[in-house]
Design a protein around this motif. Structure first.
Motif, short mmCIF file in Angstrom:
data_model
loop_
_atom_site.label_atom_id
_atom_site.label_comp_id
_atom_site.label_asym_id
_atom_site.label_seq_id
_atom_site.Cartn_x
_atom_site.Cartn_y
_atom_site.Cartn_z
N GLU A 120 24.31 -7.43 -20.74
CA GLU A 120 24.09 -8.81 -20.33
C GLU A 120 25.46 -9.46 -20.29
N LEU A 121 25.71 -10.26 -19.25
CA LEU A 121 27.08 -10.77 -19.13
C LEU A 121 27.48 -11.73 -20.24
N PRO A 122 26.71 -12.69 -20.51
CA PRO A 122 27.19 -13.48 -21.65
C PRO A 122 27.02 -12.64 -22.92
N GLY A 123 28.10 -12.37 -23.59
CA GLY A 123 28.04 -11.66 -24.87
C GLY A 123 28.05 -10.15 -24.78
N ARG A 124 27.96 -9.60 -23.57
CA ARG A 124 28.01 -8.13 -23.38
C ARG A 124 26.97 -7.41 -24.24
N ARG A 177 38.69 -12.47 0.44
CA ARG A 177 37.84 -13.66 0.53
C ARG A 177 36.42 -13.33 0.97
N GLN A 178 36.35 -12.52 2.04
CA GLN A 178 35.04 -12.19 2.61
C GLN A 178 34.13 -11.52 1.60
N ASN A 179 34.68 -10.46 0.95
CA ASN A 179 33.86 -9.71 0.00
C ASN A 179 33.50 -10.55 -1.22
N THR A 180 34.42 -11.43 -1.58
CA THR A 180 34.11 -12.33 -2.69
C THR A 180 32.92 -13.21 -2.30
N ALA A 181 32.96 -13.67 -1.04
CA ALA A 181 31.86 -14.52 -0.55
C ALA A 181 30.55 -13.75 -0.52
N ILE A 182 30.62 -12.46 -0.10
CA ILE A 182 29.40 -11.65 -0.04
C ILE A 182 28.81 -11.50 -1.44
N ALA A 183 29.68 -11.22 -2.43
CA ALA A 183 29.21 -11.06 -3.81
C ALA A 183 28.47 -12.34 -4.25
N ARG A 184 29.07 -13.47 -3.91
CA ARG A 184 28.43 -14.75 -4.27
C ARG A 184 27.10 -14.90 -3.56
N ILE A 216 21.11 -15.02 -3.20
CA ILE A 216 19.84 -14.48 -2.68
C ILE A 216 18.95 -14.09 -3.85
N ALA A 217 19.54 -13.32 -4.80
CA ALA A 217 18.77 -12.88 -5.96
C ALA A 217 18.17 -14.09 -6.69
N HIS A 218 19.01 -15.10 -6.80
CA HIS A 218 18.58 -16.31 -7.52
C HIS A 218 17.38 -16.96 -6.82
N TYR A 219 17.52 -17.18 -5.48
CA TYR A 219 16.47 -17.88 -4.76
C TYR A 219 15.21 -17.05 -4.62
N LEU A 220 15.38 -15.68 -4.55
CA LEU A 220 14.19 -14.82 -4.43
C LEU A 220 13.64 -14.46 -5.82
N GLU A 221 14.22 -15.05 -6.79
CA GLU A 221 13.80 -14.85 -8.18
C GLU A 221 13.87 -13.38 -8.60
N ALA A 233 34.37 -10.04 -14.34
CA ALA A 233 33.22 -10.37 -15.20
C ALA A 233 33.05 -11.88 -15.28
N ALA A 234 34.18 -12.61 -15.44
CA ALA A 234 34.13 -14.07 -15.56
C ALA A 234 33.57 -14.70 -14.29
N PHE A 235 34.04 -14.21 -13.12
CA PHE A 235 33.57 -14.73 -11.84
C PHE A 235 32.07 -14.51 -11.70
N LEU A 236 31.62 -13.29 -11.98
CA LEU A 236 30.21 -12.94 -11.83
C LEU A 236 29.35 -13.81 -12.75
N GLU A 237 29.84 -13.97 -13.98
CA GLU A 237 29.08 -14.76 -14.95
C GLU A 237 28.97 -16.21 -14.49
N ALA A 238 30.14 -16.70 -13.96
CA ALA A 238 30.18 -18.09 -13.52
C ALA A 238 29.22 -18.34 -12.36
N HIS A 239 28.92 -17.27 -11.57
CA HIS A 239 28.05 -17.45 -10.41
C HIS A 239 26.64 -16.95 -10.66
N GLY A 240 26.30 -16.83 -11.91
CA GLY A 240 24.89 -16.61 -12.27
C GLY A 240 24.46 -15.17 -12.36
N CYS A 241 25.44 -14.22 -12.38
CA CYS A 241 25.05 -12.80 -12.52
C CYS A 241 24.70 -12.55 -13.97
N LYS A 242 23.51 -11.99 -14.16
CA LYS A 242 23.04 -11.81 -15.53
C LYS A 242 23.50 -10.48 -16.13
N LEU A 243 23.40 -9.39 -15.28
CA LEU A 243 23.67 -8.05 -15.82
C LEU A 243 24.86 -7.41 -15.10
#
Ligand code: C2E
Ligand code: CA
Ligand code: CA
Length: 693
Positions: free
Chosen positions: A462-466, A627-634, A639-644, A658-668
């Motif tokens: 899990e990203l927060p706290g590993r 930039r592009q790939n960073t945008a795709i990751a976001r 998508i995952a967020h909106y499709l639950e 890890a910090a970027f992913l966590e900041a943008h709502g990646c859980k795992l």
């Protein structure tokens, strides 16, 4: 022996050697005085040949003449008669002369004229014995000898063999007209009186086979070839009387027939091209010669007629044969005379094109293919031949026929794979891969039978706290001490019907590990299991997975099935979709792996029961760099967020990713930052450590 028989007296025998053409007269005077030579016979039977001019010298110093051999040809009766008469001459002084026939061998018969006369020498009686060797002259008709000679020439000239005779002094004394015709190319050396050795050397000059000789060297047989290309067999024989007889036969026709027979045995009866055996024989020899001559290249081409079987089936074997003959003719006319072309059997042909340079290969092959596949009319019907060709260029010093044929075969296989009716070149890199693939496949088969494919576990946190939430299961296999990348052996397993076995084996192993870990007091969390589309399509997959889970006391909740995005784009999407729904109904969670690398659309995501998106590591790697790939990751996270759906970032290697992913709502997340894939024991240790801290 003669001398031994004359006890009590010494015998001088004078011998005059007559030429065979010389007539010895009965009435020739016998006296020591007009003898050209003397023979002294000693008591022990040794015979010395004395020339007149050596008379004054020591007898022992002179050459030995084989008189013994001469009289040895006399019959027992004749020998006794000679002995009796010589003795009577010695004791009673009765002169004696007699004509005795001697058979020297099966060819030659001599007539010896013996004449003995008693003379007084130094106060003692000695017998002077004269022996003449003469051409028989009956004496009753004058000129009979010369007639005989001309008859002899006439007869000998009429036989279709060359004949030459050399006398004791090695001089040519006779040759017939056939002899001079046969050896026209050395005519300057063929004349009466020519020296035997000289003539013979000329004849041997162009000899081309090892001669066969008799043990005593009296006969020798060899074959020679004239500049005009005629083959002549020469037989030389030394006769006992010292003559040499040379006979010669023109065996050109025989040779030609022999060659024709050999040719016929080498040809394919239907097409007239070389047959398989002959091709390999000539090909091997040519490769050897080529190496010596150091010509750099050549090409070996295998031909296979496309769908020839249907020509036979539809139009009959007669038409099939004509079809083959026509293709063979095109092959022959489309290659050079120095090229080798052969029918290997059925509808397979082969050609060796020596001296082919790599740069010429494409246009030569194109032209040959075009010629072979030109429209064909047989028995009023149109055919459009298709020919697949495999080509291999032969490099310097390459002379392993089997190896070259195997390569041409690989190239031919490629031409067929690419859709037939084309030529394909042997590609060493492709072949290397092919070899490797074959080796890996064989090894994998064995490993699966032995249960020797294992797994590694990569922690998912899990990203927060590993905090550990589970592990991704990754197949692992070592072959001959080499770690084979899973992408390589999984693909091979998929293409060769081994993936179901592999999946089942891994499922057993990880479930057993899961149970053992739990029994030891540690909960491993959820297992992310990669499942190939082939497994997904398999009717038994779900039932089997359920059975294994139950066997180890697990529930579908303990597993998350990872399927690649491309699985949703398969042609058998219907079945896959159905099975995914079944899985979902059973309670399994489904993650879409490598998301973003394929072409799945939102529609797919809506249609299938997907619970989780795995962000491919190529996007994660580029976070903050591209930039592009960073945008795709976001975007994927959104998508995952909106499709639950939940999301797992793969291949996280740095804290900033890890910090970027966590900041943008990646859980795992998973990746080397947290832990690389670990062997099962180490994974357990890692887990315990985490739980302690
Ligand atoms: P995948 O499912 O995307 O697996 C993740 C791959 O990323 C693994 O490679 C893993 O070792 C690697 N990885 C994890 N963290 C990092 C990181 O921080 N940096 C980098 N550069 N790589 C990381 P692996 O084990 O070589 O597996 C390769 C692929 O083989 C897998 O890709 C999966 O598609 C396939 N595969 C592996 N095991 C199985 C299996 O049991 N069944 C099936 N069907 N496919 C499998
Ligand atoms: Ca995976
Ligand atoms: Ca992946």
């Amino acid at each position: 022996m003669l001398a031994g028989a004359l006890e009590g007296g010494e015998v001088f025998m004078s011998v005059r050697l007559a030429e065979s053409t010389t007539t010895g007269g009965d009435d020739a005077a016998v006296s020591a005085g007009n003898c050209t030579s003397m023979v002294f016979a000693s008591r022990d039977g040794r015979l010395f040949y004395l020339f007149d001019e050596y008379r004054q010298r020591d007898a022992a110093a002179t050459a030995v003449f084989d008189l013994e051999a001469l009289v040895s040809h006399l019959s027992e009766a004749d020998r006794r008669s000679v002995e009796d008469n010589v003795l009577r001459c010695l004791h009673a002084g009765t002169p004696w002369r007699e004509r005795v026939h001697v058979r020297v061998d099966e060819l030659v018969e001599d007539t010896l004229l013996f004449a003995a006369e008693r003379v007084a020498l130094n106060g003692r009686y000695v017998v002077v014995l004269k022996v003449d060797i003469a051409v028989p002259a009956t004496g009753d008709e004058a000129g009979s000898v010369s007639r005989l000679k001309s008859d002899f020439s006439f007869i000998v000239d009429s036989i279709p063999a060359g004949l030459a005779i050399f006398d004791r002094r090695s001089a040519m004394v006779y040759y017939n007209s056939t002899f001079s015709t046969l050896f026209g190319h050395v005519s300057a050396h063929i004349r009466l009186g020519a020296n035997f050795v000289e003539v013979f050397n000329r004849l041997l000059e162009r000899s081309c086979d090892s001669s066969s000789r008799t043990e005593d060297d009296r006969q020798i047989l060899f074959t020679t070839r004239t500049p005009e290309g005629r083959w002549i067999r020469i037989h030389r024989k030394f006769c006992r009387n010292g003559y040499a007889v040379v006979t010669a036969f023109d065996i050109t026709e025989l040779k030609r027939a022999e060659n024709r027979l050999k040719e016929q045995a080498e040809r394919d009866a239907l097409t007239g091209l070389l047959n398989r055996g002959a091709f390999f024989e000539h090909f091997g020899k040519m490769l050897q010669c080529r190496r010596r001559a150091d010509v750099r290249h050549g090409a070996l081409v295998l031909f296979d007629l496309d769908f020839f079987k249907s020509v036979n089936d539809i139009h009959g074997h007669q038409a099939g044969d004509e079809y083959l003959v026509e293709i063979a003719e095109r092959l022959r006319s489309g290659t050079r005379r120095t090229d080798l072309t052969a029918r290997l059997g059925g509808d397979e042909f082969v050609a060796y094109l020596p001296g082919m340079a790599p740069e010429n290969l494409p246009h030569v092959m194109d032209a040959l293919h075009a010629r072979l596949t030109a429209p064909l009319r047989l028995r009023g019907k149109h055919f459009q031949p298709g020919v697949s060709m495999g080509v291999v260029l032969i490099g310097d010093g390459e002379d392993d026929v089997d190896e070259l044929m195997a390569r041409a075969d690989v190239a031919l296989f490629r031409a067929k794979q690419k859709g037939r009716n084309r030529w394909s070149n042997f590609d060493p890199e492709l072949e290397r891969q092919n070899e490797r693939r074959k080796r890996v496949l064989a090894g994998l088969r064995e490993a699966l039978a032995d249960g020797a494919v294992g797994f590694a576990l990569q922690p998912v946190v899990e990203l927060p706290g590993r905090v550990p939430v589970g592990f991704e299961v990754l197949a692992r296999w070592r072959m001959d001490g080499e770690d084979i990348p899973p992408e390589e052996f999984i693909t091979i397993a998929e293409k060769n019907g081994l993936i179901l076995d592999l999946g089942r084996l891994l499922m057993e192993k990880i479930c057993r590990w899961f149970r053992e870990t739990r029994q030891s007091g540690t909960h491993p969390g959820r297992l992310f299991v990669n499942v190939s589309p082939i497994q997904l399509k398999d009717r038994n997959f779900i039932r089997q997975a359920g059975r294994i889970l139950r066997k180890y006391g697990m529930t579908p909740d303990d597993l998350e099935v990872e399927i690649t995005e491309t699985a949703l784009l398969e042609r058998d999407m219907e079945i896959i979709g159905m099975h995914l729904k079944l899985l979902h109904r059973e309670g399994f969670r489904i993650a879409l792996d490598d998301f973003g690398t394929g072409n799945a659309s939102f529609a797919h995501l809506k249609r299938f029961p997907i619970h989780c998106l795995k962000i491919d590591r190529s996007f994660v790697r580029d976070i903050g760099r591209n930039r592009q790939n960073t945008a795709i990751a976001r975007a994927i996270l959104d998508i995952a967020h909106y499709l639950e759906m939940s999301s797992v970032a793969e291949g996280v290697e740095t804290p900033s990713q890890a910090a970027f992913l966590e900041a943008h709502g990646c859980k795992l997340a998973q990746g080397n930052l947290f832990s690389p894939a670990l062997p099962p024991e180490e994974a357990l240790e890692w887990l315990r450590e985490k739980q302690c801290s």
